[in-house]
Design a protein around this motif. Structure first.
Motif, short mmCIF file in Angstrom:
data_model
loop_
_atom_site.label_atom_id
_atom_site.label_comp_id
_atom_site.label_asym_id
_atom_site.label_seq_id
_atom_site.Cartn_x
_atom_site.Cartn_y
_atom_site.Cartn_z
N ARG A 160 37.90 33.58 40.66
CA ARG A 160 37.20 33.21 41.89
C ARG A 160 35.89 32.48 41.56
O ARG A 160 35.60 31.42 42.12
N GLN A 164 35.17 28.61 42.56
CA GLN A 164 34.09 28.29 43.50
C GLN A 164 33.12 27.28 42.88
O GLN A 164 32.66 26.35 43.54
N ALA A 207 41.32 32.26 45.39
CA ALA A 207 39.99 32.05 44.82
C ALA A 207 39.20 31.00 45.60
O ALA A 207 37.97 31.03 45.63
#
Ligand code: ADP
Ligand code: ASP
Ligand code: MG
Length: 447
Positions: A160, A164, A207
């Motif tokens: 994740r 990001q 994610a």
């Protein structure tokens, strides 16, 4: 329905098999303004060739595999116009291929990832040639796994974080990455297991907080059974996560078995469609309209049946616990279980069977009782709703199986499946008979 703002699209091997297929897939990305992450598989057949290379028995065989893979990639490179911008990356992948041979573990995962690495390089370029702002981003910067080469276990939190960051770094761009590939904490490439690109897509969607995952393949969705086995099988418009997960687990190859875990965790609908005919498809989501007594049938080959028989089981306690803790100690996962007064029967799939057949495990099991092992069986699963509380289900199933031997049946634990074993060669026939009885006939009756 509101248009979902961000989507992950995955294209399987046949959807990027050659320049034409790649073009159809790229067009599907272009048609959707919400496309955010694109996951591509190796061109069909390339991963098999890489597996062949990793196991090549002599130099000649290795060279044949390398040539086959090289030619497939050269086809894309030239069809794309041999772009200068791709040359350095392309040549370095070719160099890696040329230097590869039989290997295992860490080196094998690196080798197996080559198909996807070629594929994503070319796919990003194809999108750019369509005028899209596509950037190729290696999966090793996105999917974090542990170091179990061959079947890396994803680290969801780290994945994740990485995804990001990548999204923030590439705002307004379409990220093109490899399916099936990740990296361990040391940066070594790992793979998620055969067919793992579907799983990659779902992990990336989770994610990225995406709203929608699309799995583009060579069939128009999840069918009532494998259309290669039963030509009258038909696609289902929608299916619940629970049912689709059971089908994937029990052998519906169109979805890697783990694909739906991230989707369920994050409640992200998964669409399955065909790049050969993009109309229609199956949507898999939490809630679906109405009940479906019989949803679909799945077949899983290469099952092993292990029977442990011991008179000690009679009126005793702790026997099952001992048997299962022994299997757990050897990391053997059990699929189906049935028990009688003095015996336990359980099934293991292909991977488990290799382990159970090791002499060490058999020796230990023999301390519990007499052991019988039967290999090469097929597991047939009927998936639907309320299967364990509907009177006609057993009669329907056994009627259809008249004349086919069933060494083990599991029914009752789940309302969503009824599973049984048959001899390997009876698997397709069992599916065809059940489909005719439960699906084709119902269609006639309903008409
Ligand atoms: P991809 O390379 O796109 O990942 P796969 O070969 O892994 O595609 O999966 C697609 C295949 O799955 C289909 O061609 C079909 O033969 C098989 N399949 C097995 N069971 C089903 C099912 N219930 N519905 C649809 N396809 C199925
Ligand atoms: N290319 C890999 C395989 O053939 C992963 C995938 O296609 O999903 O197993
Ligand atoms: Mg697949």
């Amino acid at each position: 329905m509101n248009i979902p703002p961000s989507r992950v699209l995955k294209f399987g091997g046949t959807s990027v098999a050659d320049f034409d297929a790649q073009g159809r897939s790229a067009q599907l990305v272009a048609n959707q303004a919400e496309s955010r992450i694109v996951v591509v598989s190796a061109a069909a057949g390339v991963t098999n060739a890489l597996v062949g290379l990793s196991q090549a028995v002599d130099a000649g065989a290795a060279e044949n595999f390398r040539t086959l893979i090289h030619d497939r990639q050269q086809h894309f490179f030239e069809a794309l116009g041999s772009p200068d911008a791709l040359k350095a990356n392309y040549w370095s992948l070719l160099e890696e291929l040329d230097g590869s041979g039989p290997c295992e573990g860490q080196a094998r995962d690196r080798l197996l990832s080559l198909g996807e690495r070629f594929s994503s390089l070319f796919f990003a370029e194809r999108l750019r040639q369509l005028g899209l702002p596509a950037v190729q981003l290696p999966a090793r910067f996105l999917i974090a796994t542990d170091s179990q080469f061959g079947h890396g276990e994803p680290d969801v939190a780290r994945t994740r974080q990485q995804v990001q960051v990548a999204l923030a770094d590439h705002q307004g761009e379409i990220l093109v990455t490899e399916g099936f590939v990740g990296a361990d904490p040391q940066g070594n490439l790992t793979t998620l297991g055969r067919g793992g690109s579907d799983y990659s897509a779902a992990l990336l969607a989770e994610a990225a907080d995406a709203d929608w995952v699309e799995i583009w393949t060579d069939v128009k969705g999840l069918y009532t059974t494998d259309p290669r086995l039963v030509p009258s099988a038909r696609p289902l418009a929608e299916l619940s996560f629970a049912q689709a997960a059971e089908l994937a687990t029990f052998g519906a190859k169109v979805l890697h078995p783990k694909t739906l875990w991230p989707a369920m965790r994050h409640d992200i609908p998964v669409f399955i469609g065909s790049t050969l005919d993009a109309s229609g498809g199956t949507v898999i989501r939490r809630e679906v309209q109405g009940e479906r007594r019989y949803a679909a049938l799945a077949l899983r080959k290469n099952q092993t049946l292990v029977k442990i028989t011991s008179p000690e089981m009679l009126y005793s306690y702790g026997f099952l616990a001992r048997a299962f803790s022994l299997l757990a100690k050897h990391h053997i996962s059990v699929d189906l279980v049935t028990t009688s007064e003095i015996s336990i029967a359980l099934t293991l799939d292909e991977r488990g069977s290799e382990q159970v057949l090791s002499q060490a495990v058999l020796e230990e099991l023999r301390e519990l009782g007499t052991i019988e092992v039967q290999e090469g069986l097929a597991l047939v699963a009927l998936v639907g709703d309320d299967l364990n509380s509907t009177p006609k289900v057993a009669a329907d199933v056994f009627d259809a199986l008249d004349g086919i031997n069933v060494p083990l049946i599991c029914h009752g634990a789940s309302p969503h499946n009824l599973c049984f074993l048959v001899a390997g060669e009876d698997g397709p026939l069992a599916i065809q008979r059940l489909h005719a009885r439960l699906f084709d006939k119902r269609q006639v009756a309903a008409a």
